[in-house]
Design a protein around this motif. Structure first.
Motif: not given
Length: 174
Positions: A43-49, A119-128
């Motif tokens: 999940d974290l990798l999906e956000i920072i990549t 898994l962590l249910r973190l919003p994806i949009w801020p990193s994008w």
């Protein structure tokens, strides 16, 4: 100024890439040794990549280190070679505009549909959003590169080879 900002962005991207690499190695070690993965790492990798990738583009464009085929421009006389370089840089600008636009549309859809990690249910949009801003930052940089090539063409200056300039800096010639 733009080059300095681009260098800082690249350093941030590199640090994040190194941290991501260490986390992946730690996860592989943890899985192999203890049969326990690091919970939520994907999940974290999906956000920072996206941020890592987008942070390296501004300095690459500013230094004309984008993918290019310069052998034809070097083989031709100065003026036609400059026209080919101009065509390539304008094409890079149009591609960057398209990428920034489409990533912006994708970011809006992530926000609109409240996409989150699995898994962590973190919003994806801020990193994008950050990745979109970084990509949008590339547009004025590439525009400046195009204007620089136009100035060289009008002044009838010889083709600037960024690889040769970079090699000269490394060897201490400039």
């Amino acid at each position: 100024m733009v080059n300095v900002i681009g260098v800082y962005l690249s350093v941030i991207g590199l640090v994040c890439l190194l941290a991501m690499s260490v986390a992946i190695i730690a996860d592989a070690f943890s899985r192999t040794t203890f049969n326990m993965p690091i919970y939520g790492l994907n999940d974290l990798l999906e956000i920072i990549t996206p941020v890592i990738v987008a942070s390296c583009l501004p300095v690459a464009l500013a230094n004309k280190q984008n993918i290019s085929i310069r052998f034809l421009g070097k083989a031709l006389p100065v003026r036609p070679g400059q026209l080919i370089e101009l065509f390539g840089q304008i094409t890079a600008l149009l591609v960057m505009l398209g990428i920034a636009f489409e990533v912006g549309r994708y970011t809006l859809s992530l926000f609109h549909y409240s996409q989150s990690t699995w898994l962590l249910r973190l919003p994806i949009w801020p990193s994008w959003v950050l990745a979109t801003v970084l990509l949008a930052f590339c547009i004025p940089i590439q525009t400046a590169v195009v204007l620089d090539v136009i100035r060289d063409y009008r002044a009838k200056r010889a083709f600037k080879d960024p690889e040769a300039e970079l090699l000269g800096q490394v060897e201490g010639k400039s």
